[in-house]
Design a protein around this motif. Sequence first.
Motif, PDB file in Angstrom:
ATOM      1  N   TYR A 100       0.828  -1.490  -0.026  1.00 56.39           N
ATOM      2  CA  TYR A 100       0.016  -0.361  -0.071  1.00 56.39           C
ATOM      3  C   TYR A 100       0.788   1.293   0.165  1.00 56.39           C
ATOM      4  O   TYR A 100       1.890   1.390   0.818  1.00 56.39           O
ATOM      5  CB  TYR A 100      -0.467  -0.077   1.136  1.00 56.39           C
ATOM      6  N   PRO A 268       0.403 -14.855   3.630  1.00 55.67           N
ATOM      7  CA  PRO A 268       0.044 -13.280   2.573  1.00 55.67           C
ATOM      8  C   PRO A 268       1.003 -14.083   1.099  1.00 55.67           C
ATOM      9  O   PRO A 268       1.828 -14.525   1.638  1.00 55.67           O
ATOM     10  CB  PRO A 268       0.445 -11.981   3.310  1.00 55.67           C
ATOM     11  N   VAL A 270       2.020 -11.564  -0.121  1.00 56.19           N
ATOM     12  CA  VAL A 270       2.974 -10.573  -0.835  1.00 56.19           C
ATOM     13  C   VAL A 270       3.827 -10.910  -0.233  1.00 56.19           C
ATOM     14  O   VAL A 270       4.371 -11.586   0.179  1.00 56.19           O
ATOM     15  CB  VAL A 270       2.875  -9.595  -0.775  1.00 56.19           C
ATOM     16  N   VAL A 275       0.176  -6.983   4.410  1.00 55.19           N
ATOM     17  CA  VAL A 275       0.154  -6.268   3.911  1.00 55.19           C
ATOM     18  C   VAL A 275      -1.280  -5.484   4.783  1.00 55.19           C
ATOM     19  O   VAL A 275      -2.564  -6.137   5.023  1.00 55.19           O
ATOM     20  CB  VAL A 275      -0.974  -6.212   1.921  1.00 55.19           C
ATOM     21  N   SER A 276      -0.760  -4.309   4.789  1.00 51.72           N
ATOM     22  CA  SER A 276      -2.388  -3.568   5.682  1.00 51.72           C
ATOM     23  C   SER A 276      -2.111  -2.457   5.277  1.00 51.72           C
ATOM     24  O   SER A 276      -1.510  -1.532   4.944  1.00 51.72           O
ATOM     25  CB  SER A 276      -1.419  -3.451   7.206  1.00 51.72           C
ATOM     26  N   ARG A 277      -4.450  -1.898   5.535  1.00 47.24           N
ATOM     27  CA  ARG A 277      -4.555  -0.836   4.907  1.00 47.24           C
ATOM     28  C   ARG A 277      -5.446  -0.282   6.158  1.00 47.24           C
ATOM     29  O   ARG A 277      -6.221  -0.582   6.232  1.00 47.24           O
ATOM     30  CB  ARG A 277      -5.085  -0.995   3.407  1.00 47.24           C
ATOM     31  N   TRP A 289      -6.860  -5.895   6.129  1.00 49.35           N
ATOM     32  CA  TRP A 289      -4.897  -6.566   6.038  1.00 49.35           C
ATOM     33  C   TRP A 289      -5.429  -7.809   5.686  1.00 49.35           C
ATOM     34  O   TRP A 289      -6.230  -8.924   5.643  1.00 49.35           O
ATOM     35  CB  TRP A 289      -3.785  -6.154   7.469  1.00 49.35           C
ATOM     36  N   THR A 290      -3.505  -8.690   5.622  1.00 51.22           N
ATOM     37  CA  THR A 290      -3.810 -10.176   5.501  1.00 51.22           C
ATOM     38  C   THR A 290      -2.495 -10.576   6.791  1.00 51.22           C
ATOM     39  O   THR A 290      -1.917 -10.033   7.351  1.00 51.22           O
ATOM     40  CB  THR A 290      -2.831 -10.290   4.418  1.00 51.22           C
ATOM     41  N   GLU A 336      -6.886  -7.960   0.595  1.00 53.05           N
ATOM     42  CA  GLU A 336      -6.081  -7.106   0.303  1.00 53.05           C
ATOM     43  C   GLU A 336      -6.877  -6.379  -0.784  1.00 53.05           C
ATOM     44  O   GLU A 336      -6.878  -5.090  -0.637  1.00 53.05           O
ATOM     45  CB  GLU A 336      -4.813  -7.835  -0.632  1.00 53.05           C
ATOM     46  N   ASP A 337      -8.491  -6.505  -1.027  1.00 51.74           N
ATOM     47  CA  ASP A 337      -9.389  -5.703  -1.645  1.00 51.74           C
ATOM     48  C   ASP A 337     -10.087  -5.434  -0.626  1.00 51.74           C
ATOM     49  O   ASP A 337     -10.600  -6.705  -0.133  1.00 51.74           O
ATOM     50  CB  ASP A 337      -9.515  -6.280  -3.038  1.00 51.74           C
TER      51      ASP A 337
END
Length: 337
Positions: A100, A268, A270, A275-277, A289-290, A336-337
């Motif tokens: 991100y 994850p 990635v 991943v975190s948002r 997040w994952t 992630e989405d």
Amino acid sequence: MTLDRDITELAHRIQGESGNTLPYQNARLAAAKELGGLPVHSMSAEDRIELRAQYTGESADAAGFAIRGGTHGLGLDHCSDEQRSLRALLALALFNGNVYNGPTAKWNYAVVASYDLVMSPRRDRLVLVAERAPENVATRLLPAARDGSRGVPGLRYEETYNCHGHASVCLRHLPTGARLSITGDPAGCQHGGKRTLVPRDRYPTVGQDLMAHERRALAEVPPISDDAAALLAGLVSRYNLVDRRRRWATSLSWDPLERPEVEHRREPAVRDGAVSRLWGAGDSWEFRWTGYPEPHDLARALTHREAGIKGARFTRHGDAFRVLLGTASLDLCEGED
């Protein structure tokens, strides 16, 4: 209700184990305390210190510094307005990372997760206990003088001191005036000798005003309502929290309870890890997040009877959870989405 039934059953068991010499009301009080059936505000300061340490992993001394002085409940959210604003801002850095590329992800605050921090939130400051390398953590957070550099905009070096043989680095956030301390002292002591006002490296001090690129970075942060700020700040205060009854945990990198159903969570996709948002505006925010923790665990931590934010509650929508506080909402979603 389930809790009332559990308290009654445990009270009878405690009474039976005493050979029926313990009065039932005393046994019920002990059972309610064990099962989290007592209002935290009704407990003595000593009991709240012990209870807080069970959840946060703080030393009894560190929890004691936070609880004493008229602090409400466990003191995880009882703080000044300035502290709440800083913690909400830090949440946007701590919980945005990896692929991100939002404006707060490059602040690089998420990197401090590798230092196994213990959060010790207090009314007048946020203390990060980093026994391994407090000065390294501080240098990760402080901004450099060049445009586009890493670091939390507006954060400044204030002083360094030693307590119990450990270094503590004190920082101040200019826009809010709030303090942030990183210490190697497990007690998180705020009193020490051998103070210095000169940073080891070339980082801005409290005498240096905001730089132009810092002003631009802060201008990219969307408005945060008061109720939303309490939720975002609550995420930071509950970083690496573990339920004392071992039913949930909020660690970002693994499951401290080593539950089989959690340990086998999807890795994850990635390459560089999870991943975190965390993003939104005003009253509406989403954390996606994952990896760890489970969304249900985090929802329970934020709304827990003993360790949660007062007045917060959650609802479930499929695999997602929505935490509500006043007019604000925080959606907790895996993926992630």
